[in-house]
Scaffold this motif. Structure first.
Motif, PDB file in Angstrom:
ATOM      1  N   LEU A   9       0.721  -1.255   0.247  1.00 45.71           N
ATOM      2  CA  LEU A   9      -0.075   0.035  -0.107  1.00 45.71           C
ATOM      3  C   LEU A   9       0.895   1.274  -0.028  1.00 45.71           C
ATOM      4  N   VAL A  10       0.472   2.107  -0.765  1.00 46.12           N
ATOM      5  CA  VAL A  10       1.170   3.662  -0.744  1.00 46.12           C
ATOM      6  C   VAL A  10      -0.022   4.786  -0.902  1.00 46.12           C
ATOM      7  N   ILE A  46      -4.815   6.468  -1.709  1.00 40.57           N
ATOM      8  CA  ILE A  46      -4.140   5.190  -1.557  1.00 40.57           C
ATOM      9  C   ILE A  46      -4.298   4.095  -2.799  1.00 40.57           C
ATOM     10  N   SER A  47      -3.121   3.738  -3.020  1.00 40.47           N
ATOM     11  CA  SER A  47      -3.090   2.848  -3.958  1.00 40.47           C
ATOM     12  C   SER A  47      -2.468   1.431  -3.543  1.00 40.47           C
ATOM     13  N   ALA A  48      -3.229   0.286  -4.023  1.00 42.23           N
ATOM     14  CA  ALA A  48      -2.495  -1.128  -3.501  1.00 42.23           C
ATOM     15  C   ALA A  48      -1.995  -1.929  -4.768  1.00 42.23           C
ATOM     16  N   PHE A  49      -1.017  -2.379  -4.440  1.00 40.14           N
ATOM     17  CA  PHE A  49      -0.406  -3.382  -5.641  1.00 40.14           C
ATOM     18  C   PHE A  49      -0.487  -4.738  -4.876  1.00 40.14           C
ATOM     19  N   ALA A  72      -1.721  -0.356 -10.227  1.00 40.29           N
ATOM     20  CA  ALA A  72      -2.175  -0.003  -9.116  1.00 40.29           C
ATOM     21  C   ALA A  72      -3.861   0.051  -8.896  1.00 40.29           C
ATOM     22  N   LEU A  73      -4.242  -0.518  -7.592  1.00 33.66           N
ATOM     23  CA  LEU A  73      -5.611  -0.629  -7.579  1.00 33.66           C
ATOM     24  C   LEU A  73      -6.133   0.402  -6.377  1.00 33.66           C
ATOM     25  N   PRO A  74      -7.207   1.288  -6.661  1.00 34.91           N
ATOM     26  CA  PRO A  74      -7.629   2.406  -5.796  1.00 34.91           C
ATOM     27  C   PRO A  74      -8.091   1.444  -4.558  1.00 34.91           C
TER      28      PRO A  74
END
Length: 217
Positions: A9-10, A46-49, A72-74
């Protein structure tokens, strides 16, 4: 078993960023992480990988986000609990009928001091690794392991040697040297059921920015 259910997560707000790991706990894409992710970037995106060994590396998170924006997934904030430092997020639905890879949030028997356990962590900013340890203390609201957890395990799963989820690693303060504790599955279930936490932060609508400096709140 645990790696495919672990996300990187970023959170980005302006040019500030925070990173953490997260655990997918349902095929619908519900994620539990450490609220440390939002420290200083509460209004960020927030982006998820999803786990992908080809993305392993030690890049600056903003450069990584820009370089891999297509993957990247929101992630939407659902709930946060300040006392346990847990954060609940929602990913978009996975394509197909199978859904996301996930770890079951169920009570695991035989969880007593001396049990061999595994904790996931980051080695380098985007490289997922694994560390072994021993369950040292178990209380109703937390588990402690030896050797002590480092900040690299923030939001990561703690699992048995067979891959059963024992809890999610969290940190009580902002200190890099503070050892972490694990919130066990009974606490995670309370968070999922809405018995813990509130939506104190407005849900984000993230997207990987074209340029880090252009990230919008």
């Amino acid at each position: 078993r645990a790696a495919p259910a672990t996300v990187f997560l970023v959170a980005v707000q302006d040019n500030r960023w925070r990173t953490a790991l997260g655990v997918i706990v349902s095929p619908q894409g519900v994620v539990i992480s450490d609220s440390r992710l939002l420290s200083g970037v509460e209004k960020g995106q927030i982006s998820a990988f999803l786990f992908d060994p080809s993305l392993a590396g030690d890049e600056d998170p903003l450069l990584f986000l820009r370089a891999h924006k297509d993957q990247a997934l929101p992630a939407q904030i659902v709930r946060m609990d300040a006392e346990t430092h847990l954060l609940m997020l929602q990913l978009p639905a996975a394509p197909g009928k199978k859904g996301h890879s996930y770890l079951d949030v169920v009570e695991v028997t035989g969880v007593n001091p001396g049990l061999d356990v595994l904790a996931l962590l980051t080695r380098g900013a985007q490289t997922l690794a694994m560390a072994s340890g021993t369950l040292e203390t178990r209380r109703p609201d937390q588990i402690e392991v030896e050797p002590a957890l480092g900040v690299e395990s923030a939001g990561a799963p703690l699992v048995t040697m067979s891959g059963r989820l024992l809890g999610v690693c969290t940190f009580a303060d902002k200190s890099v040297t503070a050892s972490g504790v694990v919130r066990p599955t009974n606490v995670l279930r309370d968070l999922l059921a809405g018995k813990l936490g509130t939506t104190t932060v407005a849900p984000s609508t993230p997207a990987a920015p074209e340029s880090p400096s252009e990230a919008k709140n």
